[in-house]
Design a protein around this motif. Structure first.
Motif, PDB file in Angstrom:
ATOM      1  N   ILE A   1      30.683 -34.984  21.197  1.00  0.00           N
ATOM      2  CA  ILE A   1      31.738 -33.969  21.248  1.00  0.00           C
ATOM      3  C   ILE A   1      31.171 -32.689  21.846  1.00  0.00           C
ATOM      4  CG2 ILE A   1      33.398 -32.626  19.915  1.00  0.00           C
ATOM      5  CD1 ILE A   1      33.262 -34.803  17.758  1.00  0.00           C
ATOM      6  N   LEU A   2      31.813 -32.211  22.901  1.00  0.00           N
ATOM      7  CA  LEU A   2      31.343 -30.994  23.571  1.00  0.00           C
ATOM      8  C   LEU A   2      32.076 -29.747  23.100  1.00  0.00           C
ATOM      9  CD1 LEU A   2      30.983 -32.192  27.284  1.00  0.00           C
ATOM     10  CD2 LEU A   2      29.177 -31.919  25.566  1.00  0.00           C
ATOM     11  N   HIS A   3      33.372 -29.888  22.837  1.00  0.00           N
ATOM     12  CA  HIS A   3      34.170 -28.705  22.509  1.00  0.00           C
ATOM     13  C   HIS A   3      35.487 -29.148  21.869  1.00  0.00           C
ATOM     14  CE1 HIS A   3      35.364 -24.465  23.021  1.00  0.00           C
ATOM     15  NE2 HIS A   3      36.579 -24.949  23.186  1.00  0.00           N
TER      16      HIS A   3
ATOM     17  N   PRO B   1      30.794 -26.266  19.471  1.00  0.00           N
ATOM     18  CA  PRO B   1      31.514 -24.998  19.632  1.00  0.00           C
ATOM     19  C   PRO B   1      33.027 -25.242  19.590  1.00  0.00           C
ATOM     20  CG  PRO B   1      30.613 -25.730  21.729  1.00  0.00           C
ATOM     21  CD  PRO B   1      30.102 -26.685  20.701  1.00  0.00           C
ATOM     22  N   CYS B   2      33.734 -24.396  18.872  1.00  0.00           N
ATOM     23  CA  CYS B   2      35.186 -24.555  18.705  1.00  0.00           C
ATOM     24  C   CYS B   2      35.890 -23.216  18.852  1.00  0.00           C
ATOM     25  CB  CYS B   2      35.508 -25.123  17.318  1.00  0.00           C
ATOM     26  SG  CYS B   2      34.653 -26.653  16.896  1.00  0.00           S
ATOM     27  N   VAL B   3      37.191 -23.297  19.135  1.00  0.00           N
ATOM     28  CA  VAL B   3      38.026 -22.099  19.224  1.00  0.00           C
ATOM     29  C   VAL B   3      39.340 -22.370  18.502  1.00  0.00           C
ATOM     30  CG1 VAL B   3      39.153 -20.424  20.729  1.00  0.00           C
ATOM     31  CG2 VAL B   3      37.052 -21.541  21.490  1.00  0.00           C
ATOM     32  N   VAL B   4      39.797 -21.386  17.732  1.00  0.00           N
ATOM     33  CA  VAL B   4      41.112 -21.463  17.083  1.00  0.00           C
ATOM     34  C   VAL B   4      42.040 -20.473  17.771  1.00  0.00           C
ATOM     35  CG1 VAL B   4      42.420 -21.234  14.950  1.00  0.00           C
ATOM     36  CG2 VAL B   4      40.068 -22.068  14.870  1.00  0.00           C
TER      37      VAL B   4
ATOM     38  N   VAL C   1      45.448 -27.192  13.389  1.00  0.00           N
ATOM     39  CA  VAL C   1      45.522 -28.585  13.853  1.00  0.00           C
ATOM     40  C   VAL C   1      44.722 -28.677  15.151  1.00  0.00           C
ATOM     41  CG1 VAL C   1      47.733 -29.188  12.815  1.00  0.00           C
ATOM     42  CG2 VAL C   1      47.687 -28.141  15.094  1.00  0.00           C
ATOM     43  N   MET C   2      44.136 -29.849  15.372  1.00  0.00           N
ATOM     44  CA  MET C   2      43.368 -30.049  16.599  1.00  0.00           C
ATOM     45  C   MET C   2      44.315 -30.196  17.778  1.00  0.00           C
ATOM     46  SD  MET C   2      40.353 -32.839  17.382  1.00  0.00           S
ATOM     47  CE  MET C   2      41.473 -34.251  17.355  1.00  0.00           C
ATOM     48  N   GLN C   3      44.055 -29.461  18.838  1.00  0.00           N
ATOM     49  CA  GLN C   3      44.901 -29.494  20.021  1.00  0.00           C
ATOM     50  C   GLN C   3      44.243 -30.188  21.210  1.00  0.00           C
ATOM     51  OE1 GLN C   3      48.331 -27.705  20.620  1.00  0.00           O
ATOM     52  NE2 GLN C   3      48.111 -28.639  18.610  1.00  0.00           N
ATOM     53  N   ASP C   4      42.934 -30.038  21.341  1.00  0.00           N
ATOM     54  CA  ASP C   4      42.245 -30.628  22.492  1.00  0.00           C
ATOM     55  C   ASP C   4      40.780 -30.854  22.132  1.00  0.00           C
ATOM     56  OD1 ASP C   4      42.029 -31.615  25.094  1.00  0.00           O
ATOM     57  OD2 ASP C   4      41.346 -29.688  25.870  1.00  0.00           O
ATOM     58  N   ILE C   5      40.208 -31.896  22.738  1.00  0.00           N
ATOM     59  CA  ILE C   5      38.804 -32.207  22.483  1.00  0.00           C
ATOM     60  C   ILE C   5      38.161 -32.695  23.774  1.00  0.00           C
ATOM     61  CG2 ILE C   5      39.356 -34.567  21.736  1.00  0.00           C
ATOM     62  CD1 ILE C   5      36.990 -34.338  19.767  1.00  0.00           C
TER      63      ILE C   5
END
Length: 224
Positions: free
Chosen positions: A86-88, A29-32, A73-77
């Motif tokens: 990878i959870l989020h 699951p991801c958020v932009v 761009v990726m900000q946090d993982i």
């Protein structure tokens, strides 16, 4: 900067039950953030391999199944504390006219003569944080260490550019060579070598005069 395409699907439900079902299916699951509203999507965990498990920095193109494409761009993982899965992932949307903050890796180029002479290379900052427009984001900071001798260092101030702003202070040390116990400094040929030769000659002459004086003393003692 190089970009990686992530193919995903927009999430209709963002509850805990739906999120757990996605993870059980091997999806992340991801958020932009950064747009008019947060965009929730999911993608296969394997799709993030070249983005997450690499020292390189990349931008991302989120390619959704409805035809929408978003630069980010990726900000946090977040990783699972036991399995490391990878959870989020949080992303930040890029706009051509809006600066973004990002960590850029540093690469060392060449061989330090200070290290060859026994010094110790200390890589103080392997990444530098910058703000820049998306089109001005560099892939790396390439740092040439071919002239780095024992006692020398390279500072952030030598990497400044009009294309971006480095957030670390100008006096921050990126890489340096420090003296080790077995270090042997190679002296350069030139005036320094001549001066040392002259000092050595003077020392030899001084030693000769001292020895001569020492030889005269017993003679004087015998005359008495």
């Amino acid at each position: 900067m190089k970009s990686i395409t992530i193919k995903g699907s927009e999430r209709e439900s963002v509850g805990k039950k739906a999120t757990k079902a996605l993870r059980n299916a091997g999806k992340v699951p991801c958020v932009v953030y950064g747009g008019e509203k947060p965009l929730h999507f999911s993608a296969d965990e394997l799709a993030f391999k070249n983005l997450v498990y690499t020292p390189n920095a990349h931008t991302v193109k989120v390619d959704l199944d409805k035809g929408e494409k978003i630069k980010a761009v990726m900000q946090d993982i977040q990783f699972h504390p036991v399995t490391d899965r990878i959870l989020h992932i949080d992303f930040y949307q890029l706009f051509d006219d809006k600066e973004v903050t990002m960590d850029i890796p540093v690469r060392l180029q060449g061989n330090s003569p200070g290290v060859r002479n026994g010094g110790r290379l200390l890589f103080r900052n392997r990444k530098l944080t910058i703000t820049a427009l998306p089109d001005n984001l560099p892939d790396f900071f390439d740092v040439d260490i071919n002239s780095l001798k024992i006692g020398d260092n390279i500072l952030v101030e030598s990497l400044l550019s009009d294309d971006f702003t480095i957030l670390q202070p100008d006096s921050t040390v990126v890489v340096q060579v420090k003296t080790a116990r077995a270090a042997i400094e190679v002296e350069e040929e030139g005036e320094e070598g001549l001066e040392e030769g002259e000092e050595g000659a003077e020392a030899t002459e001084g030693a000769g005069e001292t020895a001569a004086e020492g030889n005269e003393k017993p003679a004087e003692g015998g005359a008495e």
